[in-house]
Design a protein around this motif. Structure first.
Motif, PDB file in Angstrom:
ATOM      1  N   PRO A 215       0.799  -1.235   0.000  1.00 29.52           N
ATOM      2  CA  PRO A 215       0.000   0.000   0.000  1.00 29.52           C
ATOM      3  C   PRO A 215       0.828   1.280   0.000  1.00 29.52           C
ATOM      4  O   PRO A 215       0.308   2.351  -0.305  1.00 29.52           O
ATOM      5  CB  PRO A 215      -0.824  -0.135   1.283  1.00 29.52           C
ATOM      6  N   GLU A 216       2.131   1.183   0.337  1.00 28.62           N
ATOM      7  CA  GLU A 216       2.992   2.360   0.283  1.00 28.62           C
ATOM      8  C   GLU A 216       3.220   2.824  -1.155  1.00 28.62           C
ATOM      9  O   GLU A 216       3.579   3.984  -1.389  1.00 28.62           O
ATOM     10  CB  GLU A 216       4.343   2.055   0.928  1.00 28.62           C
ATOM     11  N   PHE A 217       3.034   1.918  -2.117  1.00 30.92           N
ATOM     12  CA  PHE A 217       3.240   2.291  -3.514  1.00 30.92           C
ATOM     13  C   PHE A 217       2.055   3.129  -3.976  1.00 30.92           C
ATOM     14  O   PHE A 217       0.907   2.689  -3.939  1.00 30.92           O
ATOM     15  CB  PHE A 217       3.381   1.048  -4.389  1.00 30.92           C
ATOM     16  N   THR A 218       2.330   4.329  -4.435  1.00 31.02           N
ATOM     17  CA  THR A 218       1.255   5.267  -4.779  1.00 31.02           C
ATOM     18  C   THR A 218       1.067   5.447  -6.280  1.00 31.02           C
ATOM     19  O   THR A 218       0.220   6.228  -6.708  1.00 31.02           O
ATOM     20  CB  THR A 218       1.534   6.637  -4.144  1.00 31.02           C
ATOM     21  N   GLY A 219       1.855   4.739  -7.082  1.00 34.26           N
ATOM     22  CA  GLY A 219       1.715   4.859  -8.523  1.00 34.26           C
ATOM     23  C   GLY A 219       0.518   4.088  -9.043  1.00 34.26           C
ATOM     24  O   GLY A 219      -0.085   3.272  -8.332  1.00 34.26           O
ATOM     25  N   PRO A 220       0.126   4.332 -10.292  1.00 34.03           N
ATOM     26  CA  PRO A 220      -0.979   3.583 -10.891  1.00 34.03           C
ATOM     27  C   PRO A 220      -0.656   2.093 -10.972  1.00 34.03           C
ATOM     28  O   PRO A 220       0.496   1.702 -11.167  1.00 34.03           O
ATOM     29  CB  PRO A 220      -1.112   4.198 -12.286  1.00 34.03           C
ATOM     30  N   ALA A 221      -1.688   1.270 -10.817  1.00 31.41           N
ATOM     31  CA  ALA A 221      -1.502  -0.180 -10.867  1.00 31.41           C
ATOM     32  C   ALA A 221      -2.675  -0.813 -11.603  1.00 31.41           C
ATOM     33  O   ALA A 221      -3.821  -0.380 -11.460  1.00 31.41           O
ATOM     34  CB  ALA A 221      -1.377  -0.761  -9.470  1.00 31.41           C
ATOM     35  N   ARG A 238      -7.081  -7.263  -0.728  1.00 35.99           N
ATOM     36  CA  ARG A 238      -6.364  -6.602  -1.810  1.00 35.99           C
ATOM     37  C   ARG A 238      -5.421  -5.556  -1.241  1.00 35.99           C
ATOM     38  O   ARG A 238      -5.844  -4.644  -0.544  1.00 35.99           O
ATOM     39  CB  ARG A 238      -7.355  -5.967  -2.778  1.00 35.99           C
ATOM     40  N   LEU A 239      -4.144  -5.715  -1.583  1.00 40.15           N
ATOM     41  CA  LEU A 239      -3.131  -4.803  -1.053  1.00 40.15           C
ATOM     42  C   LEU A 239      -3.008  -3.532  -1.874  1.00 40.15           C
ATOM     43  O   LEU A 239      -2.310  -2.607  -1.469  1.00 40.15           O
ATOM     44  CB  LEU A 239      -1.783  -5.521  -0.999  1.00 40.15           C
ATOM     45  N   LEU A 240      -3.676  -3.487  -3.014  1.00 40.71           N
ATOM     46  CA  LEU A 240      -3.659  -2.293  -3.867  1.00 40.71           C
ATOM     47  C   LEU A 240      -5.105  -1.832  -4.056  1.00 40.71           C
ATOM     48  O   LEU A 240      -5.708  -2.042  -5.124  1.00 40.71           O
ATOM     49  CB  LEU A 240      -3.017  -2.603  -5.217  1.00 40.71           C
ATOM     50  N   PRO A 241      -5.683  -1.234  -3.045  1.00 40.10           N
ATOM     51  CA  PRO A 241      -7.103  -0.873  -3.124  1.00 40.10           C
ATOM     52  C   PRO A 241      -7.431   0.102  -4.241  1.00 40.10           C
ATOM     53  O   PRO A 241      -8.560   0.147  -4.728  1.00 40.10           O
ATOM     54  CB  PRO A 241      -7.396  -0.263  -1.748  1.00 40.10           C
TER      55      PRO A 241
END
Length: 274
Positions: A215-221, A238-241
């Motif tokens: 979740p620290e990653f703030t870029g588009p996924a 989900r780790l990338l909400p």
């Protein structure tokens, strides 16, 4: 193919598309190489600079140095060194199947280098590593096991077994691509050494601790799910909400093999929107 010398050894790679285009760097699953993306890259390379290395996961044609670290943290370092060697500052990192952990960890540990990530699909924390790899880690401890396994894949139908590629793709992989995947380990003891080292260096604890920071990653996924995947169902958490999620029909985890055109279109739409 081009190649670059890193502190860990030589890594070969393919490059397509305009030199000034945004950079897409691809990763691939265990016992595969950059040919995984052969039917995806042509569409994307019209606009983007596409780089598909052969990572040292068993189908690379040049073995790494014997001292190379193939643990999860070592592979993240190898990826960072590869980006440094090619002077790649901000890339979209695209992964498939067992390389997804590498993409996730790189996004956490080197967010300044990773602009976007594409996961096709991704492994949940409670399924890493998937059951087949747990069995393989035990098997490769036996002397000669990797050589014997590679020879066994010569048996007709062996590559379609659930424990080999049968649960990776719904349909047989093209013969030329399969030869590309299996030939290096059949002919090279050093490649078989890298396979054994990679399997024995899997560190679920380190990987899970690192991926929990995703979740620290703030870029588009973008997360591309395979609708019929028997091994990697959508995780409970989900780790990338904020990620975009799409589902590709009629495919197992090997989406680049099963549905390359749909995957290329999905990635292109994601790149245009972000």
């Amino acid at each position: 193919m081009a190649e670059v010398r890193l502190p860990q050894g030589i890594v070969r790679y393919r490059e397509h598309g305009p030199a000034e285009g945004q950079v897409l760097v691809f990763t691939h699953a265990f016992l595969l190489n950059g040919d995984t993306w052969r039917n995806v890259v042509p569409e994307l390379a019209r606009t983007y600079r596409c780089i598909t290395p052969d990572w040292p996961m068993g189908a690379h044609s040049v073995p790494l140095d014997p001292s190379a670290d193939l643990s999860p943290s070592g592979l993240v370092r190898l990826l960072a060194d590869f980006l440094d060697a090619l002077s790649l500052e901000r890339v979209t990192l695209i992964g498939n199947d067992s390389a997804i952990a590498l993409v996730q960890c790189a996004a956490v540990l080197h967010p300044e280098r990773i602009e976007r990530i594409v996961l096709t699909p991704y492994e949940a924390l409670d399924s890493y590593p998937p059951p087949p790899f747990r069995l393989l880690r035990t098997a490769v401890k036996l002397p000669g096991a990797v050589w014997l396994g590679m020879q066994a894949l010569r048996i007709p139908g062996a590559t379609r077994l659930p424990i080999t590629f049968g649960n990776y793709t719904k349909r047989p992989i093209e013969p030329a691509a399969m030869r590309s995947y299996l030939a290096p380990a059949r002919r090279s003891r050093a490649i078989r050494r890298d396979i054994r080292k990679w399997l024995l260096s899997l560190d679920p604890g380190w990987t899970q601790r690192t991926v929990r920071r995703l979740p620290e990653f703030t870029g588009p996924a973008l997360v591309v799910w395979a609708a019929d995947d028997p091994l990697l169902p959508a995780p409970r958490r989900r780790l990338l909400p904020g990620a975009r999620h799409i589902r590709v029909p009629d495919s197992y985890a090997g989406i680049p093999e099963d549905r390359p055109v749909l995957l290329a279109e999905a990635i292109a739409r994601f790149l245009r929107k972000t």
